[in-house]
Design a protein around this motif. Structure first.
Motif, mmCIF file in Angstrom:
data_model
loop_
_atom_site.group_PDB
_atom_site.id
_atom_site.type_symbol
_atom_site.label_atom_id
_atom_site.label_comp_id
_atom_site.label_asym_id
_atom_site.label_seq_id
_atom_site.Cartn_x
_atom_site.Cartn_y
_atom_site.Cartn_z
ATOM 1 N N ARG A 1 4.232 17.513 60.324
ATOM 2 C CA ARG A 1 4.047 18.787 61.034
ATOM 3 C C ARG A 1 5.435 19.406 61.083
ATOM 4 N NH1 ARG A 1 -0.037 22.154 61.641
ATOM 5 N NH2 ARG A 1 0.270 23.461 63.444
ATOM 6 N N VAL A 2 5.569 20.641 60.587
ATOM 7 C CA VAL A 2 6.871 21.298 60.520
ATOM 8 C C VAL A 2 6.801 22.689 61.129
ATOM 9 C CG1 VAL A 2 7.481 20.030 58.413
ATOM 10 C CG2 VAL A 2 6.534 22.330 58.232
ATOM 11 N N ARG A 3 7.969 23.209 61.449
ATOM 12 C CA ARG A 3 8.079 24.601 61.909
ATOM 13 C C ARG A 3 8.969 25.333 60.911
ATOM 14 N NH1 ARG A 3 10.150 24.085 66.898
ATOM 15 N NH2 ARG A 3 8.056 24.069 67.786
ATOM 16 N N ILE A 4 8.523 26.496 60.478
ATOM 17 C CA ILE A 4 9.321 27.336 59.590
ATOM 18 C C ILE A 4 10.458 27.930 60.426
ATOM 19 C CG2 ILE A 4 9.304 29.377 58.090
ATOM 20 C CD1 ILE A 4 7.629 27.025 56.993
ATOM 21 N N ILE A 5 11.702 27.759 59.965
ATOM 22 C CA ILE A 5 12.852 28.272 60.715
ATOM 23 C C ILE A 5 13.519 29.463 60.025
ATOM 24 C CG2 ILE A 5 13.323 26.115 61.939
ATOM 25 C CD1 ILE A 5 15.550 25.564 59.873
ATOM 26 N N ARG A 6 13.068 29.764 58.804
ATOM 27 C CA ARG A 6 13.581 30.909 58.066
ATOM 28 C C ARG A 6 12.451 31.452 57.199
ATOM 29 N NH1 ARG A 6 18.146 28.861 54.844
ATOM 30 N NH2 ARG A 6 18.996 28.544 56.906
ATOM 31 N N ASP A 7 12.199 32.753 57.278
ATOM 32 C CA ASP A 7 11.142 33.354 56.457
ATOM 33 C C ASP A 7 11.329 32.995 54.988
ATOM 34 O OD1 ASP A 7 10.274 34.547 58.791
ATOM 35 O OD2 ASP A 7 10.366 36.592 58.021
ATOM 36 N N ARG B 1 2.518 33.840 49.036
ATOM 37 C CA ARG B 1 2.266 33.376 50.407
ATOM 38 C C ARG B 1 3.571 33.532 51.185
ATOM 39 N NH1 ARG B 1 2.314 31.003 55.132
ATOM 40 N NH2 ARG B 1 0.893 29.322 55.657
ATOM 41 N N HIS B 2 3.538 34.268 52.282
ATOM 42 C CA HIS B 2 4.734 34.456 53.105
ATOM 43 C C HIS B 2 4.691 33.497 54.290
ATOM 44 C CE1 HIS B 2 8.260 36.431 54.642
ATOM 45 N NE2 HIS B 2 7.686 36.468 55.824
ATOM 46 N N PHE B 3 5.735 32.691 54.421
ATOM 47 C CA PHE B 3 5.894 31.783 55.550
ATOM 48 C C PHE B 3 6.815 32.475 56.544
ATOM 49 C CE2 PHE B 3 4.864 29.198 51.914
ATOM 50 C CZ PHE B 3 3.984 28.251 52.412
ATOM 51 N N THR B 4 6.388 32.567 57.797
ATOM 52 C CA THR B 4 7.100 33.317 58.819
ATOM 53 C C THR B 4 7.801 32.384 59.803
ATOM 54 O OG1 THR B 4 5.430 35.055 58.643
ATOM 55 C CG2 THR B 4 6.812 35.079 60.611
ATOM 56 N N THR C 1 5.565 26.231 47.651
ATOM 57 C CA THR C 1 6.688 25.362 47.967
ATOM 58 C C THR C 1 7.692 26.081 48.864
ATOM 59 O OG1 THR C 1 6.393 24.257 45.855
ATOM 60 C CG2 THR C 1 8.497 23.938 46.945
ATOM 61 N N VAL C 2 8.198 25.347 49.867
ATOM 62 C CA VAL C 2 9.171 25.874 50.822
ATOM 63 C C VAL C 2 10.428 25.011 50.748
ATOM 64 C CG1 VAL C 2 9.601 26.387 53.252
ATOM 65 C CG2 VAL C 2 7.279 26.568 52.348
ATOM 66 N N PRO C 3 11.626 25.608 50.617
ATOM 67 C CA PRO C 3 12.846 24.810 50.608
ATOM 68 C C PRO C 3 13.012 24.036 51.917
ATOM 69 C CG PRO C 3 13.293 27.070 49.914
ATOM 70 C CD PRO C 3 11.882 27.037 50.453
ATOM 71 N N ASP C 4 13.570 22.836 51.813
ATOM 72 C CA ASP C 4 13.747 21.978 52.987
ATOM 73 C C ASP C 4 14.572 22.649 54.077
ATOM 74 O OD1 ASP C 4 13.580 19.321 54.341
ATOM 75 O OD2 ASP C 4 15.764 19.414 54.069
ATOM 76 N N ASP C 5 15.561 23.455 53.715
ATOM 77 C CA ASP C 5 16.405 24.085 54.739
ATOM 78 C C ASP C 5 15.717 25.262 55.432
ATOM 79 O OD1 ASP C 5 16.551 25.921 52.650
ATOM 80 O OD2 ASP C 5 18.748 26.055 52.681
ATOM 81 N N HIS C 6 14.437 25.504 55.109
ATOM 82 C CA HIS C 6 13.652 26.541 55.775
ATOM 83 C C HIS C 6 12.672 25.954 56.797
ATOM 84 C CE1 HIS C 6 15.340 29.003 52.674
ATOM 85 N NE2 HIS C 6 14.603 30.053 52.990
ATOM 86 N N VAL C 7 12.685 24.620 56.962
ATOM 87 C CA VAL C 7 11.779 23.976 57.914
ATOM 88 C C VAL C 7 12.535 22.982 58.784
ATOM 89 C CG1 VAL C 7 9.881 24.129 56.239
ATOM 90 C CG2 VAL C 7 11.075 21.986 56.519
ATOM 91 N N THR C 8 11.953 22.717 59.940
ATOM 92 C CA THR C 8 12.404 21.610 60.776
ATOM 93 C C THR C 8 11.193 20.714 60.998
ATOM 94 O OG1 THR C 8 13.588 20.985 62.783
ATOM 95 C CG2 THR C 8 12.002 22.764 63.004
#
Length: 91
Positions: free
Chosen positions: A19-25, A37-40, A72-79
């Motif tokens: 379970r992650v939270r997006i920290i950067r769009d 797909r836009h991750f907010t 795919t989301v870069p690792d530095d965009h999630v916590t």
């Protein structure tokens, strides 16, 4: 030139589901067909990292699923909020 350690090679197939939270769009697009797909920032969802035996272990990305339609989301965009389950690349 800096000396860089070679990435570890997985001895077995591996995955991490968390379970992650997006920290950067971030906007991602699938390979085929191309679907955007836009991750907010602030969005919480379950993403996966995976790899196969014999390949270098990489934790630089997270994905929505293990197919060509994945976003795919870069690792530095999630916590990471919580690891749900995982298998070790050590076997």
């Amino acid at each position: 030139m800096q000396n860089r350690a070679e990435p570890a090679v997985a001895r077995s197939d591996r995955y991490v589901r968390a379970r992650v939270r997006i920290i950067r769009d971030h906007t991602a697009v699938t390979a085929d067909p191309p679907i955007h797909r836009h991750f907010t920032q602030g969005e919480e969802l379950t993403l996966t990292q995976w790899g196969t035996a014999g390949q270098p272990v990489s934790d630089t990305w997270w994905t929505t699923q293990n197919t060509t339609t994945a976003h795919t989301v870069p690792d530095d965009h999630v916590t990471i909020l919580r690891i749900i389950d995982e298998t070790s690349p050590a076997g």
